[in-house]
Write a protein that holds these residues in place. Structure first.
Motif, mmCIF file in Angstrom:
data_model
loop_
_atom_site.group_PDB
_atom_site.id
_atom_site.type_symbol
_atom_site.label_atom_id
_atom_site.label_comp_id
_atom_site.label_asym_id
_atom_site.label_seq_id
_atom_site.Cartn_x
_atom_site.Cartn_y
_atom_site.Cartn_z
ATOM 1 N N GLY A 15 3.172 -16.012 3.278
ATOM 2 C CA GLY A 15 3.068 -15.189 4.479
ATOM 3 C C GLY A 15 2.804 -13.718 4.233
ATOM 4 N N VAL A 16 2.505 -13.332 3.004
ATOM 5 C CA VAL A 16 2.182 -11.928 2.719
ATOM 6 C C VAL A 16 0.707 -11.851 2.305
ATOM 7 C CG1 VAL A 16 2.691 -9.919 1.269
ATOM 8 C CG2 VAL A 16 4.538 -11.458 1.960
ATOM 9 N N ASP A 17 -0.094 -11.172 3.126
ATOM 10 C CA ASP A 17 -1.516 -11.048 2.800
ATOM 11 C C ASP A 17 -1.772 -9.771 2.014
ATOM 12 O OD1 ASP A 17 -2.069 -13.319 4.189
ATOM 13 O OD2 ASP A 17 -2.760 -12.291 5.996
ATOM 14 N N ILE A 18 -2.474 -9.906 0.905
ATOM 15 C CA ILE A 18 -3.035 -8.745 0.227
ATOM 16 C C ILE A 18 -4.528 -8.805 0.506
ATOM 17 C CG2 ILE A 18 -3.497 -7.643 -1.999
ATOM 18 C CD1 ILE A 18 -0.938 -8.871 -3.064
ATOM 19 N N CYS B 168 -7.878 -4.704 -3.977
ATOM 20 C CA CYS B 168 -6.515 -5.241 -3.895
ATOM 21 C C CYS B 168 -5.536 -4.530 -4.832
ATOM 22 C CB CYS B 168 -6.526 -6.742 -4.164
ATOM 23 S SG CYS B 168 -7.050 -7.190 -5.835
ATOM 24 N N GLU B 169 -5.897 -3.373 -5.367
ATOM 25 C CA GLU B 169 -4.999 -2.672 -6.297
ATOM 26 C C GLU B 169 -3.583 -2.587 -5.730
ATOM 27 O OE1 GLU B 169 -6.031 1.084 -8.723
ATOM 28 O OE2 GLU B 169 -4.448 1.735 -7.368
ATOM 29 N N GLU C 164 -5.071 2.672 -19.061
ATOM 30 C CA GLU C 164 -4.546 2.325 -17.740
ATOM 31 C C GLU C 164 -3.801 0.988 -17.778
ATOM 32 O OE1 GLU C 164 -7.982 4.576 -15.056
ATOM 33 O OE2 GLU C 164 -8.333 2.565 -15.829
ATOM 34 N N ARG C 165 -4.308 0.083 -18.611
ATOM 35 C CA ARG C 165 -3.619 -1.205 -18.751
ATOM 36 C C ARG C 165 -2.242 -1.027 -19.366
ATOM 37 N NH1 ARG C 165 -7.228 -6.370 -20.239
ATOM 38 N NH2 ARG C 165 -8.392 -6.377 -18.321
ATOM 39 N N ALA C 166 -2.202 -0.179 -20.374
ATOM 40 C CA ALA C 166 -0.942 0.021 -21.086
ATOM 41 C C ALA C 166 0.114 0.635 -20.169
ATOM 42 C CB ALA C 166 -1.174 0.896 -22.310
ATOM 43 N N LEU C 167 -0.317 1.430 -19.191
ATOM 44 C CA LEU C 167 0.650 2.022 -18.265
ATOM 45 C C LEU C 167 1.409 0.931 -17.512
ATOM 46 C CD1 LEU C 167 -1.423 4.980 -16.729
ATOM 47 C CD2 LEU C 167 0.429 5.124 -18.409
ATOM 48 N N GLY C 168 0.716 -0.128 -17.171
ATOM 49 C CA GLY C 168 1.373 -1.287 -16.552
ATOM 50 C C GLY C 168 1.907 -1.033 -15.157
ATOM 51 N N ASP C 169 1.439 0.044 -14.500
ATOM 52 C CA ASP C 169 2.023 0.392 -13.200
ATOM 53 C C ASP C 169 1.211 -0.119 -12.020
ATOM 54 O OD1 ASP C 169 -0.110 2.054 -13.571
ATOM 55 O OD2 ASP C 169 0.923 3.888 -12.985
ATOM 56 N N CYS C 170 0.075 -0.728 -12.291
ATOM 57 C CA CYS C 170 -0.673 -1.326 -11.192
ATOM 58 C C CYS C 170 -1.455 -2.517 -11.706
ATOM 59 C CB CYS C 170 -1.591 -0.315 -10.512
ATOM 60 S SG CYS C 170 -3.123 -0.013 -11.386
ATOM 61 N N MET C 171 -1.885 -3.353 -10.774
ATOM 62 C CA MET C 171 -2.657 -4.535 -11.164
ATOM 63 C C MET C 171 -3.561 -4.958 -10.020
ATOM 64 S SD MET C 171 0.215 -7.559 -10.811
ATOM 65 C CE MET C 171 -0.868 -8.955 -11.088
ATOM 66 N N PHE C 172 -4.467 -5.865 -10.306
ATOM 67 C CA PHE C 172 -5.369 -6.427 -9.304
ATOM 68 C C PHE C 172 -5.012 -7.907 -9.153
ATOM 69 C CE2 PHE C 172 -7.258 -2.727 -11.155
ATOM 70 C CZ PHE C 172 -7.622 -2.002 -10.036
ATOM 71 N N PRO C 173 -4.187 -8.216 -8.147
ATOM 72 C CA PRO C 173 -3.600 -9.566 -8.059
ATOM 73 C C PRO C 173 -4.597 -10.660 -7.675
ATOM 74 C CG PRO C 173 -2.960 -8.244 -6.164
ATOM 75 C CD PRO C 173 -3.699 -7.323 -7.093
ATOM 76 N N CYS C 174 -5.859 -10.311 -7.411
ATOM 77 C CA CYS C 174 -6.828 -11.388 -7.146
ATOM 78 C C CYS C 174 -7.104 -12.176 -8.414
ATOM 79 C CB CYS C 174 -8.116 -10.837 -6.538
ATOM 80 S SG CYS C 174 -9.115 -9.797 -7.624
ATOM 81 N N ASP D 50 -0.314 -9.278 -16.669
ATOM 82 C CA ASP D 50 -1.290 -9.863 -17.588
ATOM 83 C C ASP D 50 -2.653 -9.553 -16.957
ATOM 84 O OD1 ASP D 50 -2.940 -11.480 -19.102
ATOM 85 O OD2 ASP D 50 -2.167 -13.363 -18.293
ATOM 86 N N HIS D 51 -3.246 -8.418 -17.390
ATOM 87 C CA HIS D 51 -4.449 -7.902 -16.717
ATOM 88 C C HIS D 51 -5.669 -8.769 -17.004
ATOM 89 C CE1 HIS D 51 -2.433 -4.229 -15.493
ATOM 90 N NE2 HIS D 51 -1.992 -4.061 -16.741
ATOM 91 N N ARG D 52 -6.370 -9.157 -15.951
ATOM 92 C CA ARG D 52 -7.582 -9.951 -16.114
ATOM 93 C C ARG D 52 -8.788 -9.296 -15.423
ATOM 94 N NH1 ARG D 52 -6.534 -15.382 -17.194
ATOM 95 N NH2 ARG D 52 -4.514 -15.575 -18.196
ATOM 96 N N ASP D 53 -8.620 -8.062 -14.971
ATOM 97 C CA ASP D 53 -9.653 -7.432 -14.157
ATOM 98 C C ASP D 53 -10.730 -6.776 -15.024
ATOM 99 O OD1 ASP D 53 -9.096 -4.322 -14.510
ATOM 100 O OD2 ASP D 53 -7.202 -5.402 -14.523
ATOM 101 N N SER D 54 -11.753 -6.246 -14.361
ATOM 102 C CA SER D 54 -12.831 -5.537 -15.054
ATOM 103 C C SER D 54 -12.697 -4.027 -14.906
ATOM 104 C CB SER D 54 -14.186 -5.951 -14.465
ATOM 105 O OG SER D 54 -14.413 -7.316 -14.638
ATOM 106 N N LEU D 55 -11.601 -3.553 -14.327
ATOM 107 C CA LEU D 55 -11.555 -2.160 -13.879
ATOM 108 C C LEU D 55 -10.760 -1.228 -14.777
ATOM 109 C CD1 LEU D 55 -11.056 -3.433 -10.356
ATOM 110 C CD2 LEU D 55 -12.687 -1.602 -10.760
#
Lengths: 410, 322
Positions: free
Chosen positions: B264-267, B279-280, B299-309, B289-294
Motif C-alpha cells: 500500500g505504499v507507492d513510490i 524514485c530516489e 555516492e554509493r559508498a555514502l549509502g544514504d540514498c537508493m533507487f528502489p526500482c 545493494d545498489h543496482r542503478d546506473s546513476l
C-alpha cells in the motif's frame, strides 16, 4: 497504391494496413481541444498515417513507449519536429541534446544529467522553497482573486530558474517567447510560427548572448556547463548549446506544468484538504497532473531503417509522430484514464518522454512544482476557479493563457 | 541470487577469444531491451550461488555493440590468483543460466577529442573496443598501443584489424618476445591528443604520472576499485517505510517498489530501470545493494540514498525515509 512490389522488396510477412486519417494535429481546432482527436488516433489503429503532413502516427501507450525508447530505429538527429533535417535546414543550429543521436548525444547528455540530478538539485531546494513562500505571500497580499498563469505559474519559474542557471536580470522577458517559439517550430509553418517569426530576431539574439561564458554568473548551472568544457567532458562548441537547451526547454514547460497542476487541483476541495494534511502526496499530485495534461504533447522521430510497430512495417526515412498526451490517457494502460485520481499510481507515464532523450530537467520540474504547491497549501484552505479557462495554443505544448482563480486563505 | 527480470541476465553464448579469455553474450532474462550504455561503461555482475565466488560482485566493461539493444557482451580473463569469480564464469555458469547484475555505470566516459591515443594492457582492451568503434564512427583519428605477455593471450586482435582498416593504427607489444615496452616513447606531445587507458595498476600509474601536456588534458584511466559491500546479499529482506510505518517483505523475484506497492505504499517511478532518477529514496538504516546506473562510487559508498526500482539490500532490514 496498386503497384506490385518486386520480389526482392516483398516483406517476409505482410504488414498490417495503415489507415489514413484526415487529422491535422497542428490545426487550431486540434490544438484547442486535442482529446477527441486523440480518441480517434488511438482507437483507429496502432499506427495511422496522417495525410495532412505525410507522417506516421502512434497514440497508444505501448506503441508510444516503444517508439520513445528505440533510439536505434527511431532517430532524433533528423529533427524531433515535422522538418526532416536530412532534407530541410533547421531554423537554428540543432540542439546537441534533443536533436542528436548517440554517439554525439552521449557527452552533452551525461554532463547535463549529472548537473540536474536530484542529488545536485538539493542545494537549490531551501532557496526555492523560500522563494515559493515569498511568491505565495505576495499573491495573498493582493486579495483573493488571481490568475494562476500570469500571477503564479509564470512568476515562480521565472524567478528561480534563471537564477539557478546564472543569467542576468536584464531581458528575462525574452525567455517565455523564446520557448514558445521553439516549441511552435516543431510543427509546420502555420500561423503560430509565421506570426512570431517577425519579432523573434532580438529574442534569439538575446538567448545566444546568455549562453556565452561571460554572461553567466560564476556559481550557476550555466557556469558548471562551461566548467565541464574546461575539463574536456564536452567541447567549447557544445557548451553554449547545452546552456541554450536549458533556456529553451526549461521555462515554458515548467510554467505549463505548474499551471496544469493548479488547474487540476482547483475545484477539488476534498483532494485539496487531503493533500494539505498529507504532503507526501505532493509528488503524486504533480505526476498525475503531468500525465493528464501532458504539457509536452508530441514529438517526432525519423526511422533509420524499416521498423515494425505493433506488426506494422514503417519504411526508413519516415517521420513518426508520437502523441505523448494520447498515450497518457490510453485506457489500455490506465484505468479510468480521464480521471484525476490521487489514489492512482501514475508511474510510467510518458509526459517526460522515456529512454535516452527523456526530459533531462524533469527533477527541476518536480522540485519547482512541489515547492510552489507546498507553499500554497500552507496558506490556502481552498482553491476554486473564478472564470473561463483560456488555452494558449502552441504546436507542441498544451498550456494556458489564463486560469482565473479564487482562493480562501487558511 | 537471481532477482527479478530487470536485474537478471541470461548467459546466451560463451566462446573462447584468446588463451584464458572468454567472451560472454548476455541477454535480458525476459528477452527485452537492456538499459542503454555508452563506451567506457561496465556492469556489476553478481556471481551465482553454489559456485566459486558465490554472491561476489565483479565489474566487467561492456565491449559489444550498443546498436543491439537486447544484449551485452563482456570478456572475462581467467585470474589464477583471483577469488574464483573468473573461474566460475569460465567453467561453472552454463549457457542459459541467469546472473544478477547492476548498472550499467560509466566512470570512464569517452570525451570528445581531435585525436585519441588508446593504451590497453591485456584484458584492459575491453572498455577501449567500443571507444575505438566510436572514434571510427565520428571519423576521429586514433592509435592503440596494446600490451600483453604474449599475442595468444590478447583478445580481439581480429576485430582491431578490421577497425584499423588500411591504416597503421594498432601496435601490439608482445612482452615475451620484445621485453618491456618503452612507454615513455608513446607519451603525447600534441595537446590535441587525448589518452584513454585501461590495464594493470602499474601501467595505469605510469600513464597517470604523465599528467597533461601544456594546453592539453590529463590522461583518463579506468581503475576497478574494490566494491563496497562485496559478498552475498540476502535473497529476501524486510523493507520499512518509516513515515507510514509500513513493513514489507521483499521477495527475491520482486523489487522494493513492487513489495511496497503490494503493502500500500507507492513510490513513483518512471523508467523502472535505475536510469532516470525519479524514485530516489533516502536510506535511514541498512546498507543498500545498489543496482542503478546513476550513483558514482563515492555516492554509493555514502549509502544514504537508493533507487528502489532496481536496488536491493545488503542487510536483512532496510529502513527508507518515505
Amino acid at each position: 497504391m496498386t503497384t506490385t512490389p518486386s520480389p526482392a522488396a516483398t516483406p517476409a510477412a505482410p504488414s498490417a494496413a495503415v489507415p489514413h486519417l484526415d487529422i491535422d494535429p497542428f490545426s487550431e481546432e486540434f490544438l484547442a481541444d486535442p482529446l477527441p482527436f486523440h480518441e480517434r488516433l488511438r482507437e483507429t489503429a496502432p499506427v495511422t498515417y496522417l495525410d495532412s503532413h505525410g507522417v506516421y502516427a502512434v497514440a497508444r501507450y505501448d506503441d508510444v513507449h516503444r517508439a520513445l525508447i528505440d533510439w536505434q530505429g527511431l532517430q532524433s538527429a533528423a529533427g524531433v519536429g515535422l522538418a526532416n533535417f536530412r532534407r530541410e535546414k533547421p531554423w537554428r543550429p540543432p540542439s546537441v541534446l534533443l536533436e542528436a543521436d548517440p554517439p554525439r548525444h552521449d557527452a552533452p547528455r551525461s554532463v547535463l544529467a549529472k548537473l540536474l540530478s536530484p542529488r545536485r538539485l538539493r542545494v537549490l531546494e531551501a532557496q526555492w522553497r523560500s522563494d515559493a513562500r515569498d511568491v505565495v505571500d505576495e499573491l495573498l497580499s493582493r486579495g483573493r482573486e488571481f490568475d494562476a498563469v500570469t500571477d503564479l505559474a509564470e512568476v515562480f519559474p521565472l524567478r528561480v530558474f534563471p537564477d539557478a542557471i546564472g543569467i542576468g536580470q536584464e531581458g528575462r522577458e525574452h525567455l517565455l517567447p523564446y520557448g514558445d517559439f521553439a516549441f511552435n517550430a516543431f510543427g509546420p509553418q502555420n500561423r503560430l510560427v509565421t506570426q512570431a517569426q517577425e519579432t523573434i530576431g532580438p529574442t534569439m539574439a538575446w538567448i545566444g548572448e546568455q549562453c556565452r561564458r561571460e554572461s553567466l554568473s560564476s556559481h550557476g548551472i550555466g557556469a558548471q556547463i562551461w566548467a565541464a568544457a574546461d575539463r574536456g567532458d564536452i567541447t567549447t562548441e557544445q557548451a553554449p548549446l547545452v546552456v541554450r537547451s536549458l533556456l529553451t526547454a526549461g521555462v515554458d514547460t515548467t510554467v505549463t506544468g505548474i499551471a496544469s497542476v493548479l488547474h487540476m487541483m482547483a475545484d477539488r476541495p476534498e483532494d485539496w484538504r487531503r493533500v494539505r494534511e498529507d504532503r507526501s502526496l505532493l509528488p503524486r499530485v504533480f505526476e498525475e497532473a503531468v500525465r493528464l495534461e501532458s504539457p509536452v504533447q508530441t514529438f517526432f522521430r525519423t526511422t533509420t531503417q524499416t521498423i515494425e510497430i505493433a506488426g506494422v512495417r514503417i519504411p526508413a526515412d519516415e517521420k513518426v509522430l508520437m502523441f505523448l498526451g494520447a498515450a497518457n490517457r490510453d485506457r489500455r494502460r490506465w484505468e479510468d484514464p480521464h480521471a484525476f485520481d490521487l489514489d492512482r499510481d501514475p508511474s510510467g507515464h510518458v509526459g517526460f518522454g522515456m529512454g535516452i532523450h527523456q526530459c533531462v530537467g524533469q527533477h527541476i520540474a518536480r522540485l519547482e512544482a512541489v515547492s510552489v504547491l507546498d507553499a500554497l497549501l500552507d496558506r490556502v484552505a481552498a482553491l476554486e476557479s473564478a472564470g473561463p479557462v483560456r488555452r494558449h495554443l502552441n504546436n507542441t505544448l498544451r498550456g494556458f493563457e489564463s486560469l482565473p482563480m479564487r482562493l480562501t486563505a487558511a | 541470487m537471481i532477482h527479478r527480470t530487470s536485474t537478471a541476465l541470461r548467459l546466451a553464448r560463451r566462446r573462447k577469444v584468446a588463451d584464458d579469455v572468454v567472451a560472454l553474450t548476455l541477454e535480458a532474462a525476459d528477452g527485452g531491451r537492456l538499459p542503454d550504455w555508452e563506451p567506457g561503461a561496465h556492469i556489476d555482475l553478481i556471481l551465482p550461488a553454489g559456485g566459486a565466488g558465490a554472491g561476489m560482485v565483479r565489474q566487467y566493461s561492456l565491449c559489444g555493440d550498443r546498436w543491439k539493444p537486447c544484449e551485452y557482451t563482456i570478456m572475462v580473463q581467467r585470474e589464477p590468483d583471483g577469488r574464483g569469480g573468473s573461474a566460475a564464469l569460465h567453467d561453472e555458469v552454463a549457457e542459459g543460466d541467469l546472473l544478477g547484475f547492476g548498472g550499467p555505470r560509466n566512470n570512464f566516459r569517452l570525451a570528445p577529442a581531435e585525436e585519441y591515443l588508446f593504451i590497453a594492457g591485456g584484458i584492459g582492451i575491453t572498455p577501449l573496443l567500443p571507444m575505438i568503434e566510436q572514434a571510427n564512427r565520428l571519423d576521429v583519428a586514433w592509435r592503440l598501443l596494446y600490451l600483453g605477455r604474449s599475442a595468444s593471450r590478447l583478445a580481439a586482435l581480429d576485430r582491431l584489424a578490421v577497425l584499423a582498416g588500411d591504416e597503421d593504427r594498432v601496435t601490439v607489444h608482445d612482452a615475451d618476445r620484445l621485453g618491456r615496452a618503452d612507454l615513455e616513447s608513446w607519451r603525447p606531445k600534441d595537446p590535441a591528443v587525448r589518452v584513454f587507458a585501461c590495464g594493470p595498476v602499474r601501467l595505469l600509474d605510469a600513464i597517470e604520472a604523465w599528467g597533461a601536456v601544456p594546453g592539453g588534458l590529463p590522461p583518463r584511466i579506468e581503475r576497478f576499485t574494490a566494491q563496497n559491500g562485496d559478498g552475498p546479499t540476502p535473497a529476501a529482506f524486510e523493507v520499512i517505510a518509516s513515515r507510514s510505518g509500513v513493513t514489507a517483505q521483499v521477495g527475491e523475484s520482486e523489487s522494493v517498489v513492487d513489495a511496497l506497492r503490494r503493502a500500500g505504499v507507492d513510490i513513483i517511478t518512471s523508467c523502472a530501470k535505475g536510469v532516470c532518477g525519479t524514485c530516489e529514496t533516502d536510506v535511514l538504516e541498512g546498507t543498500p545493494d545498489h543496482r542503478d546506473s546513476l550513483l558514482d562510487d563515492h555516492e554509493r559508498a555514502l549509502g544514504d540514498c537508493m533507487f528502489p526500482c532496481v536496488s536491493r539490500s545488503r542487510d536483512p532490514r532496510l529502513v527508507l525515509g518515505i
